[in-house]
Design a protein around this motif. Sequence first.
Motif, PDB file in Angstrom:
ATOM      1  N   SER A   2     -25.400   5.215   8.809  1.00  0.00           N
ATOM      2  CA  SER A   2     -26.042   6.738   9.150  1.00  0.00           C
ATOM      3  C   SER A   2     -25.607   7.031  10.664  1.00  0.00           C
ATOM      4  O   SER A   2     -24.896   6.303  11.199  1.00  0.00           O
ATOM      5  CB  SER A   2     -27.397   6.483   9.145  1.00  0.00           C
ATOM      6  OG  SER A   2     -28.034   5.632  10.322  1.00  0.00           O
ATOM      7  N   GLU A   3     -25.682   8.460  10.808  1.00  0.00           N
ATOM      8  CA  GLU A   3     -25.545   8.784  12.070  1.00  0.00           C
ATOM      9  C   GLU A   3     -26.027   8.040  13.215  1.00  0.00           C
ATOM     10  O   GLU A   3     -25.416   7.852  14.299  1.00  0.00           O
ATOM     11  CB  GLU A   3     -25.640  10.419  12.170  1.00  0.00           C
ATOM     12  CG  GLU A   3     -24.690  11.096  11.367  1.00  0.00           C
ATOM     13  CD  GLU A   3     -23.302  11.025  11.536  1.00  0.00           C
ATOM     14  OE1 GLU A   3     -22.828  11.161  12.822  1.00  0.00           O
ATOM     15  OE2 GLU A   3     -22.490  10.806  10.845  1.00  0.00           O
ATOM     16  N   LEU A   8     -26.072   4.297  17.644  1.00  0.00           N
ATOM     17  CA  LEU A   8     -26.383   2.922  18.449  1.00  0.00           C
ATOM     18  C   LEU A   8     -25.484   2.046  18.377  1.00  0.00           C
ATOM     19  O   LEU A   8     -25.382   1.039  19.466  1.00  0.00           O
ATOM     20  CB  LEU A   8     -27.371   2.394  17.200  1.00  0.00           C
ATOM     21  CG  LEU A   8     -28.738   3.147  17.357  1.00  0.00           C
ATOM     22  CD1 LEU A   8     -29.886   2.590  16.401  1.00  0.00           C
ATOM     23  CD2 LEU A   8     -29.582   3.169  18.935  1.00  0.00           C
ATOM     24  N   LYS A   9     -24.666   1.878  17.333  1.00  0.00           N
ATOM     25  CA  LYS A   9     -23.393   0.891  17.669  1.00  0.00           C
ATOM     26  C   LYS A   9     -22.289   1.185  18.763  1.00  0.00           C
ATOM     27  O   LYS A   9     -21.966   0.003  19.530  1.00  0.00           O
ATOM     28  CB  LYS A   9     -22.412   0.876  16.139  1.00  0.00           C
ATOM     29  CG  LYS A   9     -21.282  -0.071  16.409  1.00  0.00           C
ATOM     30  CD  LYS A   9     -20.655   0.010  15.198  1.00  0.00           C
ATOM     31  CE  LYS A   9     -19.666  -1.136  14.835  1.00  0.00           C
ATOM     32  NZ  LYS A   9     -18.658  -1.148  16.224  1.00  0.00           N
ATOM     33  N   VAL A  10     -22.223   2.179  19.150  1.00  0.00           N
ATOM     34  CA  VAL A  10     -21.400   2.540  20.439  1.00  0.00           C
ATOM     35  C   VAL A  10     -22.123   1.996  21.503  1.00  0.00           C
ATOM     36  O   VAL A  10     -21.666   1.622  22.492  1.00  0.00           O
ATOM     37  CB  VAL A  10     -21.330   4.023  20.435  1.00  0.00           C
ATOM     38  CG1 VAL A  10     -20.431   4.741  21.800  1.00  0.00           C
ATOM     39  CG2 VAL A  10     -20.453   4.891  19.382  1.00  0.00           C
ATOM     40  N   LEU A  11     -23.514   2.406  21.494  1.00  0.00           N
ATOM     41  CA  LEU A  11     -24.139   1.863  22.835  1.00  0.00           C
ATOM     42  C   LEU A  11     -24.405   0.467  22.991  1.00  0.00           C
ATOM     43  O   LEU A  11     -24.127  -0.192  23.840  1.00  0.00           O
ATOM     44  CB  LEU A  11     -25.535   2.485  22.641  1.00  0.00           C
ATOM     45  CG  LEU A  11     -25.504   3.977  22.884  1.00  0.00           C
ATOM     46  CD1 LEU A  11     -27.075   4.810  22.671  1.00  0.00           C
ATOM     47  CD2 LEU A  11     -25.118   4.528  24.256  1.00  0.00           C
ATOM     48  N   ARG A  12     -24.606  -0.065  21.604  1.00  0.00           N
ATOM     49  CA  ARG A  12     -24.526  -1.686  21.789  1.00  0.00           C
ATOM     50  C   ARG A  12     -23.208  -2.223  22.204  1.00  0.00           C
ATOM     51  O   ARG A  12     -23.341  -3.388  22.853  1.00  0.00           O
ATOM     52  CB  ARG A  12     -25.046  -2.121  20.281  1.00  0.00           C
ATOM     53  CG  ARG A  12     -26.494  -1.670  19.935  1.00  0.00           C
ATOM     54  CD  ARG A  12     -26.893  -2.021  18.451  1.00  0.00           C
ATOM     55  NE  ARG A  12     -28.170  -1.819  18.377  1.00  0.00           N
ATOM     56  CZ  ARG A  12     -28.797  -1.445  17.218  1.00  0.00           C
ATOM     57  NH1 ARG A  12     -28.205  -1.412  15.944  1.00  0.00           N
ATOM     58  NH2 ARG A  12     -30.213  -1.220  16.966  1.00  0.00           N
ATOM     59  N   ASP A  13     -22.340  -1.742  21.820  1.00  0.00           N
ATOM     60  CA  ASP A  13     -20.909  -2.244  21.972  1.00  0.00           C
ATOM     61  C   ASP A  13     -20.712  -2.137  23.540  1.00  0.00           C
ATOM     62  O   ASP A  13     -20.402  -2.938  24.181  1.00  0.00           O
ATOM     63  CB  ASP A  13     -19.669  -1.632  21.201  1.00  0.00           C
ATOM     64  CG  ASP A  13     -19.699  -1.711  19.785  1.00  0.00           C
ATOM     65  OD1 ASP A  13     -20.291  -2.829  19.699  1.00  0.00           O
ATOM     66  OD2 ASP A  13     -19.057  -1.166  19.229  1.00  0.00           O
TER      67      ASP A  13
END
Length: 366
Positions: A2-3, A8-13
């Motif tokens: 999902s968007e 969230l993946k960008v922020l977690r990375d």
Amino acid sequence: MSEQEKELKVLRDQIDSIDKQIHSLLNNRARCAQQVADVKEKYQGNQDAVFYRPEREAQVLRRVMTRNEGPLADKEVARLFREVMSVCLALEKPMYIAFLGPEGTFTQQAASKHFGHSAHCIPFNSSDEVFREVESGGAHYGVVPIENSTEGMVHHTLDLFKRFNLKICGEVELLIHHHLLRAEAEDLAGITRIYSPQQTLAQCRSWLDSHFPSVERIPVSSNAEAARLALEQGSSAAAIASDLAADLYQLNIVAKNIDDQSDNSTRFLIIGDQEVGESGQDKTSVLISVRDKAGALYKLLEHFQRHKISLTRIETRPGQQDATNSMFYIDFEGHSVAPKITRLLAELEAESTELKLLGSYPVAVL
């Protein structure tokens, strides 16, 4: 995906990358601390090297708070750095800290707040034992209570400075929060007795009168002892103690912050055998004996007024083995090596029958 998950993946990375950088910097700092220890031992010797510098630590923490831009609060960031310094100092030399016990007291909380959780904190049964352990070299420093905002000075601690040749190396201010603790049950029903030190009972009197007017209040030696008794005696007993005592004795907090005054705080002193350098924001403590005559205190205070030096505390104590003397414990702003403080101390000594410089030390940062 999902968007939301993509964002969230960008922020977690990013967080994972930042964590990696923090980890690397922490290890770099630790290696630098080890090198500091090597240099000190090289030039001072293993026995004489001074690893803990209260003035340096205070300066670092003040800089941390000054440069902080948020969103973390200044004091929260300073507490993080306190723990970083604590673990790095432990690499240089493990610190042994004597405190007025038993475990679970507010004095233990003060010791951990000041030295961090990497210091080895050892409980003792009395302030006398804490002073003795530090003077004998069994502990590097000691932590003892000196003043409560509602109950006043701890006179026994003051009197110990007459007997022992130790210095005040620092101070800790701890906001005191008292909680009602009990075993098994999680509410207020069925409590028939409450254990707590007399001082704590006095600090929670209004709350107790309102909620437990007929319940027996039993004074004990410490908040930790109260917690131990509440655990031992089951759900019919309760204790007034700290978060630390609740964790240590695995008790339920059934009423939080029951103090009559929400700003109740206690000041603790760090005692040791070293002279502490200037930190830029310091305090000095002295014991002064003068002949017991009219105007004696006024004459002492004139010197402070003339040099424009602010007093932060003054307390009268009985003269030592001499009824014709009066003794005063005085805290004031400034460090003993500062020129105007040096002049003040010389004038006070000329005016007194005895002057004992207890130490100059950084004003509490946290």
